[in-house]
Design a protein around this motif. Structure first.
Motif, PDB file in Angstrom:
ATOM      1  N   ASN A  34       0.897  -1.146   0.000  1.00  0.00           N
ATOM      2  CA  ASN A  34       0.000   0.000   0.000  1.00  0.00           C
ATOM      3  C   ASN A  34       0.937   1.197   0.000  1.00  0.00           C
ATOM      4  N   GLU A  37       0.056   4.289   2.354  1.00  0.00           N
ATOM      5  CA  GLU A  37       0.240   4.132   3.793  1.00  0.00           C
ATOM      6  C   GLU A  37       1.645   3.664   4.161  1.00  0.00           C
ATOM      7  N   VAL A  39       2.959   0.493   3.868  1.00  0.00           N
ATOM      8  CA  VAL A  39       2.991  -0.838   4.493  1.00  0.00           C
ATOM      9  C   VAL A  39       2.815  -1.939   3.454  1.00  0.00           C
ATOM     10  N   SER A  41       0.795  -4.815   2.074  1.00  0.00           N
ATOM     11  CA  SER A  41      -0.657  -4.961   2.157  1.00  0.00           C
ATOM     12  C   SER A  41      -1.205  -6.268   1.598  1.00  0.00           C
ATOM     13  N   PRO A  43      -2.281  -9.777   1.695  1.00  0.00           N
ATOM     14  CA  PRO A  43      -2.504 -10.649   2.844  1.00  0.00           C
ATOM     15  C   PRO A  43      -1.594 -11.882   2.902  1.00  0.00           C
ATOM     16  N   VAL A  48       3.043  -8.560   5.794  1.00  0.00           N
ATOM     17  CA  VAL A  48       1.785  -7.815   5.750  1.00  0.00           C
ATOM     18  C   VAL A  48       1.618  -6.987   7.031  1.00  0.00           C
ATOM     19  N   GLY A  49       1.218  -5.727   6.839  1.00  0.00           N
ATOM     20  CA  GLY A  49       0.985  -4.831   7.959  1.00  0.00           C
ATOM     21  C   GLY A  49       2.208  -4.075   8.440  1.00  0.00           C
ATOM     22  N   GLN A  50       3.391  -4.447   7.977  1.00  0.00           N
ATOM     23  CA  GLN A  50       4.614  -3.799   8.433  1.00  0.00           C
ATOM     24  C   GLN A  50       5.003  -2.646   7.514  1.00  0.00           C
ATOM     25  N   SER A  51       5.536  -1.592   8.114  1.00  0.00           N
ATOM     26  CA  SER A  51       5.995  -0.449   7.345  1.00  0.00           C
ATOM     27  C   SER A  51       7.344  -0.754   6.711  1.00  0.00           C
ATOM     28  N   ARG A 158       5.670  -4.308  13.313  1.00  0.00           N
ATOM     29  CA  ARG A 158       4.801  -5.339  13.844  1.00  0.00           C
ATOM     30  C   ARG A 158       4.982  -6.589  12.990  1.00  0.00           C
ATOM     31  N   VAL A 160       3.813 -10.071  11.746  1.00  0.00           N
ATOM     32  CA  VAL A 160       2.594 -10.838  11.651  1.00  0.00           C
ATOM     33  C   VAL A 160       2.911 -12.126  10.925  1.00  0.00           C
TER      34      VAL A 160
END
Length: 163
Positions: A34, A37, A39, A41, A43, A48-51, A158, A160
């Motif tokens: 993404n 944002e 990160v 993105s 899935p 995923v979810g990490q900058s 983070r 995941v």
């Protein structure tokens, strides 16, 4: 930890150091990120979810073509880019994109870079010397253990794990 220095066959860019995000996944700026944002993105991606902003990405291979390449330049123009990308294998188009985006890059190691570099460690990429040096490990754990426990060296990242 014994000093870890890995030599690459291909390199471009300037010397940089930052925290490493490591995964045995591919990389496509178009499909995995993404870019607004900053990160991961997709899935199914381990990160995923990490900058990725201001980080050194250590990944298996480059995916994609021209869109991924020009997106690196676009991300850099908005200060939303990684500082370096390190691959086991890279394609010529993504190498050109890294050059256009002024993002340092290393590729082509004698060992699997995603297994050798601990996730969350602080690393230095030196394209002139064609080296990646682990400067500080992440909480003393290797990459697989860090993934399994969701641990990281710094709070903003983070982890995941993929289920």
């Amino acid at each position: 930890m014994k000093e870890l220095v890995l030599n690459a066959r291909h390199a471009l860019g300037k010397k940089v150091s930052a925290q490493a995000l490591v995964a045995k996944d591919g990389f496509s700026a178009r499909y995995d990120l993404n870019r607004l944002e900053g990160v991961f993105s997709r899935p199914a991606h381990r990160l995923v979810g990490q900058s990725y902003v201001g980080r050194i990405l250590v990944l298996d291979t480059a995916k994609g073509g021209v869109a991924s390449a020009w997106m690196l330049h676009e991300m850099q123009s908005r200060h939303m880019a990684p500082v370096a990308i390190v691959f086991n294998t890279v394609n010529p188009i993504l190498a050109q994109g890294a050059a256009l985006g002024d993002i340092s890059m290393l590729a082509g190691f004698d060992t699997d870079i995603t297994e050798a570099v601990p996730h969350g460690s602080f690393v230095e990429v030196d394209p002139a010397a064609k080296t990646l040096r682990v400067l500080r490990p992440a909480t003393g754990e290797t990459a697989p253990a860090a993934f399994a426990h969701g641990q990281s060296d710094t709070a903003p990242v983070r982890v995941v794990p993929r289920s």
